[in-house]
Write a protein that holds these residues in place. Sequence first.
Motif, short mmCIF file in Angstrom:
data_model
loop_
_atom_site.label_atom_id
_atom_site.label_comp_id
_atom_site.label_asym_id
_atom_site.label_seq_id
_atom_site.Cartn_x
_atom_site.Cartn_y
_atom_site.Cartn_z
N UNK A 118 55.29 82.21 47.30
CA UNK A 118 54.07 81.99 46.82
C UNK A 118 54.03 80.47 46.61
N UNK A 119 52.43 80.10 47.01
CA UNK A 119 52.52 78.64 47.03
C UNK A 119 51.08 78.37 46.52
N UNK A 120 50.64 76.93 46.60
CA UNK A 120 49.48 76.56 45.96
C UNK A 120 48.56 75.94 46.86
N UNK A 121 47.13 76.10 46.84
CA UNK A 121 46.05 75.57 47.87
C UNK A 121 44.80 75.93 47.48
N UNK A 122 43.70 75.56 48.20
CA UNK A 122 42.30 75.80 47.99
C UNK A 122 41.75 76.33 49.44
N UNK A 123 40.82 77.36 49.51
CA UNK A 123 39.98 77.51 50.77
C UNK A 123 38.70 77.92 50.55
N UNK A 124 37.79 77.60 51.43
CA UNK A 124 36.54 77.81 51.30
C UNK A 124 35.80 78.37 52.73
N UNK A 125 34.73 78.90 52.59
CA UNK A 125 33.86 79.32 53.79
C UNK A 125 32.49 79.46 53.61
N UNK A 126 31.51 78.94 54.29
CA UNK A 126 30.21 79.16 54.21
C UNK A 126 29.44 80.11 55.07
N UNK A 127 29.08 81.01 54.49
CA UNK A 127 28.32 82.10 55.31
C UNK A 127 26.90 82.01 55.28
N UNK A 128 26.39 82.15 56.40
CA UNK A 128 24.79 81.68 56.47
C UNK A 128 24.25 82.53 57.74
N UNK A 129 22.84 83.07 57.59
CA UNK A 129 22.15 83.71 58.43
C UNK A 129 21.97 82.82 59.73
N UNK A 130 22.07 83.57 60.83
CA UNK A 130 22.11 82.76 62.16
C UNK A 130 23.30 82.01 62.36
N UNK A 131 24.27 82.47 61.71
CA UNK A 131 25.80 81.77 61.89
C UNK A 131 26.17 81.82 63.43
N UNK A 132 26.95 80.81 63.83
CA UNK A 132 27.36 80.93 65.20
C UNK A 132 28.41 81.68 65.50
N UNK A 133 29.10 82.29 64.16
CA UNK A 133 30.11 83.09 64.58
C UNK A 133 29.70 84.43 63.62
N UNK A 134 29.76 85.47 64.38
CA UNK A 134 29.32 86.67 63.94
C UNK A 134 30.15 87.61 62.99
N UNK A 135 30.09 87.76 61.79
CA UNK A 135 30.79 88.83 61.06
C UNK A 135 30.53 90.33 61.46
N UNK A 136 31.39 91.19 61.81
CA UNK A 136 31.25 92.34 62.47
C UNK A 136 31.59 93.26 61.36
N UNK A 137 32.50 94.53 61.82
CA UNK A 137 32.80 95.61 60.79
C UNK A 137 34.14 95.06 60.05
N UNK A 138 34.16 96.01 59.14
CA UNK A 138 35.49 95.83 58.01
C UNK A 138 35.76 97.20 57.54
N UNK A 139 37.12 97.12 57.14
CA UNK A 139 37.73 98.34 56.74
C UNK A 139 38.71 98.29 55.65
N UNK A 140 38.83 99.15 54.61
CA UNK A 140 39.47 98.93 53.43
C UNK A 140 40.11 100.17 53.14
N UNK A 141 41.46 99.99 52.65
CA UNK A 141 42.23 101.30 52.19
C UNK A 141 42.95 100.80 50.85
N UNK A 142 42.88 101.92 49.92
CA UNK A 142 43.71 101.40 48.65
C UNK A 142 44.48 102.67 48.47
N UNK A 143 45.60 102.49 48.06
CA UNK A 143 46.42 103.51 47.72
C UNK A 143 46.84 103.24 46.33
N UNK A 144 46.48 103.85 45.24
CA UNK A 144 46.58 103.51 43.96
C UNK A 144 47.78 103.98 43.40
N UNK A 145 48.60 104.54 44.15
CA UNK A 145 49.88 104.86 43.64
C UNK A 145 50.94 103.91 43.33
#
Length: 333
Positions: free
Chosen positions: A161-188
């Motif tokens: 485990x380490x330290x740092x910061x990160x950021x991303x700007x999300x815009x309409x008509x962005x040059x890089x297209x956000x596509x599909x997502x998938x998420x799984x949770x196993x609450x056990x």
Amino acid sequence: MIENIGITATGIFFPENIETAKDLELKTGIPEDIVINKFGLYQKHVSNANLHASDMAIEAARPILTKIDPLEIDVIIYFGSPYKDYNVWPCAAKIQYELGAQNAYAFELMNVSSCFPIALKVAKDMLVSDESIQNILLVGGCKESYLIDYENPRSRFMFNFADGGAAALIQRNGKNHLLGSSIITDGSFHDDVKIPAGGSVLHSSGNSIKNRLHYLDVTDPQDMKERLDLVSVPNFVKVVNKAVQKSGYKLEDIDLLLPLHTKKSMHQELLKQLGLPEEQSIYLDHYGHMSALDPCIGLHIAQLKKQLNAGDLVVAVSAGTGYTWAATAIQWG
């Protein structure tokens, strides 16, 4: 037809102080070569006592504000570590204020290490559903090196485990297209990893401090490992595969994988099952694991190394204790 929504800028920040694999050997007794070859870690950044998660998130976002007026940001979403400057405290409000983004409302997503792919999905969904939103800034900070008790062998898997910061700007008509997502949770896995004291179950006290109960701990490491080994890599593969399929692609179309930092053997097994060579992934062996920030940091590093070309299919994938696996696909350029 859904308009193009994408990532138009990223930023990262690391504190100056570095701990090497040799430093970790001195702290933990684990040989340097084991730290490098098994933990997959040559070095990591560690902040000083005066630099906090909110500060590192702010510093990561500042370069992005050279490309957009802060007053044009509509929403700020904090996706970083839940271990922040204070308990029960929304650092998103401080970030909004310090960045001068007075027209933005700010809130936080908290799903420990799995949160960046989820934040990308939430930002995209918000832009799709609300035409008044044009620009969303994702920001995250991590100071989780301070949550590790190096004298506790039960927390061994967290020594990266380490330290740092990160950021991303999300815009309409962005040059890089956000596509599909998938998420799984196993609450056990919900009770396996936690800080025992400081919440409503066990209040902070002299005894909790004396007994070192304010660090991350694992209830039963062997039991968790046995259960997690059966599902972890398969669930990584499932979310990557589903995110790619929902985007109209196949696994063999992936050009670059942006995973969280894990031990070397798990990283290699994931690549093997996805059919990817190591050069088609970003492995943070000189940075360590920074909660949800890893895939965002990997994306920024890939740009610096010129590993991305127009049309590339990129997948951000992560997982967090509890346990949740998440992936979001991106068409680059």
